[in-house]
Design a protein around this motif. Structure first.
Motif, PDB file in Angstrom:
ATOM      1  N   ASP A   1      -5.720   4.793 -13.434  1.00 28.75           N
ATOM      2  CA  ASP A   1      -7.123   5.171 -13.651  1.00 28.75           C
ATOM      3  C   ASP A   1      -7.184   6.431 -14.509  1.00 28.75           C
ATOM      4  O   ASP A   1      -6.247   7.245 -14.524  1.00 28.75           O
ATOM      5  CB  ASP A   1      -7.807   5.457 -12.311  1.00 28.75           C
TER       6      ASP A   1
ATOM      7  N   SER B   1      -8.572   8.798  -8.298  1.00 25.98           N
ATOM      8  CA  SER B   1      -9.875   8.275  -7.882  1.00 25.98           C
ATOM      9  C   SER B   1      -9.728   7.163  -6.856  1.00 25.98           C
ATOM     10  O   SER B   1     -10.707   6.807  -6.191  1.00 25.98           O
ATOM     11  CB  SER B   1     -10.648   7.755  -9.095  1.00 25.98           C
ATOM     12  N   ARG B   2      -8.497   6.612  -6.712  1.00 33.37           N
ATOM     13  CA  ARG B   2      -8.265   5.551  -5.729  1.00 33.37           C
ATOM     14  C   ARG B   2      -6.854   5.664  -5.152  1.00 33.37           C
ATOM     15  O   ARG B   2      -5.951   6.222  -5.796  1.00 33.37           O
ATOM     16  CB  ARG B   2      -8.425   4.166  -6.366  1.00 33.37           C
TER      17      ARG B   2
ATOM     18  N   SER C   1     -11.484   4.168  -2.311  1.00 35.91           N
ATOM     19  CA  SER C   1     -11.984   5.163  -3.252  1.00 35.91           C
ATOM     20  C   SER C   1     -11.805   6.563  -2.661  1.00 35.91           C
ATOM     21  O   SER C   1     -12.032   6.772  -1.467  1.00 35.91           O
ATOM     22  CB  SER C   1     -13.469   4.921  -3.548  1.00 35.91           C
ATOM     23  N   ASN C   2     -11.401   7.496  -3.514  1.00 31.31           N
ATOM     24  CA  ASN C   2     -11.189   8.882  -3.074  1.00 31.31           C
ATOM     25  C   ASN C   2     -12.499   9.651  -3.218  1.00 31.31           C
ATOM     26  O   ASN C   2     -12.656  10.539  -4.056  1.00 31.31           O
ATOM     27  CB  ASN C   2     -10.080   9.521  -3.918  1.00 31.31           C
ATOM     28  N   THR C   3     -13.447   9.292  -2.355  1.00 29.37           N
ATOM     29  CA  THR C   3     -14.801   9.845  -2.433  1.00 29.37           C
ATOM     30  C   THR C   3     -15.244  10.314  -1.060  1.00 29.37           C
ATOM     31  O   THR C   3     -14.526  10.166  -0.066  1.00 29.37           O
ATOM     32  CB  THR C   3     -15.799   8.792  -2.945  1.00 29.37           C
TER      33      THR C   3
ATOM     34  N   PRO D   1     -15.773   6.646   1.349  1.00 32.51           N
ATOM     35  CA  PRO D   1     -14.821   5.564   1.075  1.00 32.51           C
ATOM     36  C   PRO D   1     -15.212   4.278   1.782  1.00 32.51           C
ATOM     37  O   PRO D   1     -15.995   4.281   2.735  1.00 32.51           O
ATOM     38  CB  PRO D   1     -13.503   6.119   1.631  1.00 32.51           C
TER      39      PRO D   1
END
Length: 281
Positions: free
Chosen positions: A191, A206-207, A228-230, A233
Motif C-alpha cells: 500500500d 494502512s492495513r 484496516s489500521n484505523t 477497524p
C-alpha cells in the motif's frame, strides 16, 4: 512498491523443490545472502517439515533480514523499519504457558533499520506486536524476544487493543482445540505509505494481515484476515478473506510446500464460515 500478482508468484512453482532444499542448506549455515536478503541466527532455524510450511516466498527486490528468534521468525524490512512478515508455530502446550509478561520493549542492535523506543514515543501509535506476548508465555527467552521492536509495527490503539487483540485471543483458543497452528502476519507494505513516525521514519501501514493454518484438522483448514489500521477497524468476520487475496495484495506466496491441489483448495476461498463451524463450542 510494485504490486506482484499471484500468477507471477506462482511461476516459481516449477523450481519449488530446489528452492526449499537451498533454503534449508543456507539456514543450517546460518547466513543467507540472496538479492537483498540477509539472515541473523539467533535461536537457530528449524529444518523440519513444519519449518518448510512456515516458509514465505517473496520478490528478491524487497529488503529482507531474517531473524530466527526463540519461538518465531521475523522477516524485517530495513527501509520501512517494520517486518515484512512474522511467522510462528502455536501449539496447545505453548498457548497454555504461564511465563510472566515482559513489557521490556527494546531495539534489536543486530537488526539494521530497527525502530527505537523514541520513534514511538508521542507518535499516537501503539507498538503493535506481530508475534504476541501471550503466544510466547511458554518460554522466558521467547517472551523477551517478542518485545524486540523488530517484531513491532505502528498500530492504532483501537486496532492493537481491540480487533487485533481479539483475534490473538481467539487464536490461542483455536490452538488448544487443534493442537497445532501455523500463524503468519504482518503489515501490507505494498500500500502507499502516507505517514511515518519518529526520527527513524518508521512506516505506518494502512492495513495488517493474518493467516492461520491448522494442518492436523481433517481435512486441513486455513483462515485469513485483513484489518484496516484505523480508529474503526473491521469486525473479525468482516475482516476475513481468502489467502489468495492476501497474496495478491502483498506479493507473497504462502505455504508453497503444500501440494498444489491442497494449496489451491485452501487458499482460493474465504473459509471463515467453515472455520467457525468447526471451532464452535
Amino acid at each position: 512498491m510494485k504490486r506482484y500478482t499471484r500468477s507471477l508468484v506462482k511461476r516459481t512453482r516449477k523450481i519449488r523443490n530446489a528452492v526449499i532444499a537451498g533454503a534449508i542448506l543456507f539456514a543450517v549455515a546460518g547466513v543467507i545472502m540472496q538479492g537483498r536478503t540477509t539472515r541473523v541466527k539467533n535461536a537457530g532455524p528449524d529444518t523440519t517439515a513444519t519449518a518448510q510450511l512456515m516458509q514465505v516466498r517473496m520478490d528478491a527486490a524487497v529488503p529482507q533480514q531474517i531473524i530466527d528468534y526463540n519461538g518465531f521468525t521475523v522477516n524485517f524490512n530495513r527501509e520501512h523499519h517494520v517486518p515484512n512478515y512474522v511467522v510462528w508455530e502455536l501449539t496447545a502446550q505453548k498457548a497454555a504457558g504461564n511465563e510472566k509478561r515482559s513489557n521490556r520493549f527494546a531495539a534489536d542492535p543486530n537488526v539494521k533499520g530497527c525502530a527505537t523506543l523514541a520513534d514511538y514515543k508521542g507518535s499516537g501509535f501503539d507498538r503493535g506486536h506481530m508475534a504476541p506476548a501471550a503466544d510466547m508465555k511458554w518460554s522466558r527467552q521467547a517472551m523477551k524476544d517478542c518485545f524486540m521492536l523488530s517484531n513491532m509495527a505502528p498500530q492504532t490503539s483501537r486496532l492493537n487493543s481491540g480487533r487485533w487483540n481479539d483475534l490473538e485471543n481467539r487464536t490461542r483458543l483455536w490452538a488448544q482445540a487443534d493442537s497445532q497452528l501455523i500463524v503468519i502476519c504482518g503489515p501490507v507494505l505494498t500500500d502507499r505509505i502516507t505517514k511515518k513516525i519518529g526520527h527513524t521514519g518508521v512506516s505506518v501501514p494502512s492495513r495488517f494481515f493474518k493467516i492461520i493454518y491448522a494442518p492436523h484438522l481433517t481435512p486441513p483448514q486455513m483462515i485469513a484476515f485483513v484489518f484496516s489500521n484505523t480508529a474503526l477497524p473491521e469486525t473479525i468476520k468482516n475482516a476475513s478473506c481468502s489467502v489468495d487475496q492476501i497474496e495478491e495484495m502483498t506479493g507473497m506466496d504462502f505455504f508453497s510446500a503444500l501440494s498444489d491441489s491442497l494449496e489451491n483448495a485452501l487458499e482460493s476461498t474465504n473459509n471463515y464460515s467453515q472455520w467457525i463451524r468447526t471451532h464452535r463450542k
